[in-house]
Design a protein around this motif. Sequence first.
Motif, PDB file in Angstrom:
ATOM      1  N   LYS A   7      -2.971  14.660  -9.830  1.00 18.12           N
ATOM      2  CA  LYS A   7      -3.536  15.931 -10.293  1.00 18.12           C
ATOM      3  C   LYS A   7      -4.853  16.228  -9.584  1.00 18.12           C
ATOM      4  CE  LYS A   7      -1.467  15.877 -14.929  1.00 18.12           C
ATOM      5  NZ  LYS A   7      -1.745  15.818 -16.384  1.00 18.12           N
ATOM      6  N   LYS A   8      -5.695  15.196  -9.471  1.00 17.14           N
ATOM      7  CA  LYS A   8      -6.987  15.383  -8.801  1.00 17.14           C
ATOM      8  C   LYS A   8      -6.781  15.764  -7.339  1.00 17.14           C
ATOM      9  CE  LYS A   8      -9.712  12.186 -11.650  1.00 17.14           C
ATOM     10  NZ  LYS A   8     -10.478  10.904 -11.646  1.00 17.14           N
ATOM     11  N   LEU A   9      -5.803  15.106  -6.700  1.00 19.44           N
ATOM     12  CA  LEU A   9      -5.544  15.389  -5.297  1.00 19.44           C
ATOM     13  C   LEU A   9      -5.041  16.814  -5.114  1.00 19.44           C
ATOM     14  CD1 LEU A   9      -5.487  14.311  -2.426  1.00 19.44           C
ATOM     15  CD2 LEU A   9      -3.171  13.465  -2.839  1.00 19.44           C
ATOM     16  N   ALA A  10      -4.149  17.250  -6.030  1.00 15.26           N
ATOM     17  CA  ALA A  10      -3.637  18.620  -5.951  1.00 15.26           C
ATOM     18  C   ALA A  10      -4.760  19.627  -6.133  1.00 15.26           C
ATOM     19  CB  ALA A  10      -2.554  18.830  -7.002  1.00 15.26           C
ATOM     20  N   ALA A  11      -5.657  19.340  -7.097  1.00 12.65           N
ATOM     21  CA  ALA A  11      -6.797  20.236  -7.324  1.00 12.65           C
ATOM     22  C   ALA A  11      -7.723  20.260  -6.118  1.00 12.65           C
ATOM     23  CB  ALA A  11      -7.560  19.793  -8.566  1.00 12.65           C
ATOM     24  N   ALA A  12      -7.924  19.084  -5.503  1.00 15.71           N
ATOM     25  CA  ALA A  12      -8.789  19.006  -4.325  1.00 15.71           C
ATOM     26  C   ALA A  12      -8.190  19.790  -3.155  1.00 15.71           C
ATOM     27  CB  ALA A  12      -9.006  17.550  -3.922  1.00 15.71           C
TER      28      ALA A  12
ATOM     29  N   SER B  76       1.004  -1.759 -16.367  1.00 17.45           N
ATOM     30  CA  SER B  76       1.857  -0.895 -15.565  1.00 17.45           C
ATOM     31  C   SER B  76       1.790   0.539 -16.050  1.00 17.45           C
ATOM     32  CB  SER B  76       3.305  -1.389 -15.610  1.00 17.45           C
ATOM     33  OG  SER B  76       3.403  -2.690 -15.072  1.00 17.45           O
ATOM     34  N   THR B  77       1.740   0.707 -17.385  1.00 17.41           N
ATOM     35  CA  THR B  77       1.617   2.049 -17.947  1.00 17.41           C
ATOM     36  C   THR B  77       0.303   2.683 -17.531  1.00 17.41           C
ATOM     37  OG1 THR B  77       2.955   1.401 -19.849  1.00 17.41           O
ATOM     38  CG2 THR B  77       1.623   3.399 -20.070  1.00 17.41           C
ATOM     39  N   ASN B  78      -0.769   1.888 -17.606  1.00 15.35           N
ATOM     40  CA  ASN B  78      -2.079   2.407 -17.192  1.00 15.35           C
ATOM     41  C   ASN B  78      -2.082   2.791 -15.726  1.00 15.35           C
ATOM     42  OD1 ASN B  78      -3.118   2.031 -19.750  1.00 15.35           O
ATOM     43  ND2 ASN B  78      -3.908  -0.026 -19.302  1.00 15.35           N
ATOM     44  N   VAL B  79      -1.412   1.963 -14.922  1.00 17.80           N
ATOM     45  CA  VAL B  79      -1.351   2.256 -13.494  1.00 17.80           C
ATOM     46  C   VAL B  79      -0.623   3.581 -13.255  1.00 17.80           C
ATOM     47  CG1 VAL B  79      -0.327   1.547 -11.300  1.00 17.80           C
ATOM     48  CG2 VAL B  79      -1.515  -0.121 -12.726  1.00 17.80           C
ATOM     49  N   GLU B  80       0.491   3.789 -13.980  1.00 17.71           N
ATOM     50  CA  GLU B  80       1.229   5.042 -13.826  1.00 17.71           C
ATOM     51  C   GLU B  80       0.389   6.229 -14.262  1.00 17.71           C
ATOM     52  OE1 GLU B  80       4.054   5.424 -12.307  1.00 17.71           O
ATOM     53  OE2 GLU B  80       4.095   3.274 -11.935  1.00 17.71           O
ATOM     54  N   GLN B  81      -0.363   6.040 -15.355  1.00 17.00           N
ATOM     55  CA  GLN B  81      -1.239   7.118 -15.812  1.00 17.00           C
ATOM     56  C   GLN B  81      -2.309   7.423 -14.777  1.00 17.00           C
ATOM     57  OE1 GLN B  81      -2.670   5.729 -19.594  1.00 17.00           O
ATOM     58  NE2 GLN B  81      -0.833   6.378 -20.700  1.00 17.00           N
ATOM     59  N   LYS B  82      -2.876   6.364 -14.189  1.00 20.00           N
ATOM     60  CA  LYS B  82      -3.897   6.564 -13.161  1.00 20.00           C
ATOM     61  C   LYS B  82      -3.317   7.272 -11.948  1.00 20.00           C
ATOM     62  CE  LYS B  82      -6.961   2.686 -14.293  1.00 20.00           C
ATOM     63  NZ  LYS B  82      -7.528   1.400 -13.806  1.00 20.00           N
ATOM     64  N   LYS B  83      -2.075   6.915 -11.599  1.00 15.25           N
ATOM     65  CA  LYS B  83      -1.437   7.566 -10.462  1.00 15.25           C
ATOM     66  C   LYS B  83      -1.217   9.050 -10.744  1.00 15.25           C
ATOM     67  CE  LYS B  83       0.991   3.627  -8.387  1.00 15.25           C
ATOM     68  NZ  LYS B  83       2.324   3.067  -8.056  1.00 15.25           N
TER      69      LYS B  83
ATOM     70  N   PHE C 284       0.828  -1.205   0.000  1.00  7.41           N
ATOM     71  CA  PHE C 284       0.000   0.000   0.000  1.00  7.41           C
ATOM     72  C   PHE C 284       0.863   1.256   0.000  1.00  7.41           C
ATOM     73  CE2 PHE C 284      -2.235   3.412   2.227  1.00  7.41           C
ATOM     74  CZ  PHE C 284      -3.365   3.518   1.438  1.00  7.41           C
ATOM     75  N   SER C 285       1.936   1.243   0.784  1.00  3.48           N
ATOM     76  CA  SER C 285       2.805   2.410   0.892  1.00  3.48           C
ATOM     77  C   SER C 285       3.496   2.721  -0.428  1.00  3.48           C
ATOM     78  CB  SER C 285       3.849   2.177   1.986  1.00  3.48           C
ATOM     79  OG  SER C 285       4.773   3.228   2.042  1.00  3.48           O
ATOM     80  N   VAL C 286       3.932   1.688  -1.139  1.00  4.93           N
ATOM     81  CA  VAL C 286       4.692   1.883  -2.377  1.00  4.93           C
ATOM     82  C   VAL C 286       3.787   2.121  -3.571  1.00  4.93           C
ATOM     83  CG1 VAL C 286       6.326   0.814  -3.978  1.00  4.93           C
ATOM     84  CG2 VAL C 286       6.612   0.504  -1.512  1.00  4.93           C
ATOM     85  N   HIS C 287       2.701   1.356  -3.675  1.00  7.44           N
ATOM     86  CA  HIS C 287       1.877   1.390  -4.888  1.00  7.44           C
ATOM     87  C   HIS C 287       0.468   1.942  -4.674  1.00  7.44           C
ATOM     88  CE1 HIS C 287       4.979  -0.929  -6.961  1.00  7.44           C
ATOM     89  NE2 HIS C 287       4.959  -1.808  -5.965  1.00  7.44           N
ATOM     90  N   GLY C 288       0.068   2.183  -3.427  1.00  7.34           N
ATOM     91  CA  GLY C 288      -1.297   2.654  -3.183  1.00  7.34           C
ATOM     92  C   GLY C 288      -2.330   1.597  -3.512  1.00  7.34           C
ATOM     93  N   VAL C 289      -1.975   0.334  -3.251  1.00 14.61           N
ATOM     94  CA  VAL C 289      -2.819  -0.807  -3.620  1.00 14.61           C
ATOM     95  C   VAL C 289      -3.198  -1.589  -2.369  1.00 14.61           C
ATOM     96  CG1 VAL C 289      -2.677  -3.101  -4.686  1.00 14.61           C
ATOM     97  CG2 VAL C 289      -2.059  -1.080  -5.998  1.00 14.61           C
ATOM     98  N   LEU C 290      -4.460  -2.040  -2.314  1.00 11.20           N
ATOM     99  CA  LEU C 290      -4.923  -2.883  -1.211  1.00 11.20           C
ATOM    100  C   LEU C 290      -4.866  -4.344  -1.641  1.00 11.20           C
ATOM    101  CD1 LEU C 290      -8.063  -0.909   0.044  1.00 11.20           C
ATOM    102  CD2 LEU C 290      -5.741  -0.840   0.945  1.00 11.20           C
ATOM    103  N   THR C 291      -4.116  -5.147  -0.920  1.00 12.52           N
ATOM    104  CA  THR C 291      -4.015  -6.575  -1.186  1.00 12.52           C
ATOM    105  C   THR C 291      -3.439  -7.236   0.050  1.00 12.52           C
ATOM    106  OG1 THR C 291      -3.223  -8.254  -2.762  1.00 12.52           O
ATOM    107  CG2 THR C 291      -1.685  -6.507  -2.176  1.00 12.52           C
ATOM    108  N   SER C 292      -3.354  -8.563   0.023  1.00 11.23           N
ATOM    109  CA  SER C 292      -2.746  -9.310   1.133  1.00 11.23           C
ATOM    110  C   SER C 292      -2.328 -10.671   0.611  1.00 11.23           C
ATOM    111  CB  SER C 292      -3.735  -9.467   2.296  1.00 11.23           C
ATOM    112  OG  SER C 292      -4.778 -10.373   1.951  1.00 11.23           O
ATOM    113  N   ALA C 293      -1.525 -11.373   1.390  1.00  4.89           N
ATOM    114  CA  ALA C 293      -1.088 -12.711   0.992  1.00  4.89           C
ATOM    115  C   ALA C 293      -2.285 -13.651   0.877  1.00  4.89           C
ATOM    116  CB  ALA C 293      -0.078 -13.246   2.003  1.00  4.89           C
TER     117      ALA C 293
END
Length: 290
Positions: A177-182, A165-172, A94-103
């Motif tokens: 941008k959305k967070l900065a605007a917010a 991975s490219t899509n993920v980077e684009q989404k990030k 979560f810290s590195v990728h902003g993703v929720l998962t578990s083993a």
Amino acid sequence: MAGRPTKQGIDYFPLDVGFFSDVKVRKIARACGPQSTSILICLLCNIYKDNGYYILWDEDLPFVIADIVGVSEGAVKEVLTKAIQVGFFDAEIFSVHGVLTSAGIQKRFLLATYQRKETEIIPEYMINGINHANNSINCTKNSINHVDNGQSKVKVNRKKNKENSTNVEQKKAEQAKKLAAAKAATLSRKDSFYDSLIPYVERYGREMVRDFFDYWSEMNKSETKMRFEQQTTWEVAKRLATWSKREKINGKQSYSVQSPGTYIPGRTSKDNAASRQSLEDLADAILGQH
């Protein structure tokens, strides 16, 4: 004719009978309330349904979960924070990728999809110890081992992984941008909130209004909402009146200010003139401090 798109998620997932007695779940429920278990199950459903073994946490996800469960977005974020803290979701991923998962989520997903010819896997999201090497995944559960018969191999489509991975980077990038605007919008609302308090300075005094503002304008962790915006009801006049009463009950000095031109025994005309001048400059002084 284009082929049918490959299904990534799964239609159902096993829920252990001991889910509600699990120590991690109990800690979350104790800290965040009984509705937290519904939030966790809703998160798991979205994880397994869409990508199968993870979900990207963005600004829309709290709203989606809150809308489904019938709770506030703040409650969803509170559950997320506690779930990562107790290890329900993997903190490092979560810290590195902003993703929720578990083993456990990844193992259940791989076991449920081991007969698929192809499954998209993003290696960066996989937790160490989950067997996903050499473009194949061998699924094992207890003493039941699946033997490769030529069709049981789950192939990792590396090309699609790169595109993913490219899509993920684009989404990030879009999320940033959305967070900065917010955040910028929140700062603008903060200024407006401050302006709305200026008319009450003459009645309650600069110090009390400043304390009131500092408390209720405190930002949440994402800096997208202030404390007062998370209240179910809000009337600034009533809140200020209640705040003033509490100050008096706590024995603090009264913040009340005399109206301009009011005669105060023991004061000279020079003192009154200074007081009037002070009141005229009060709004600018407050905004300057802000």
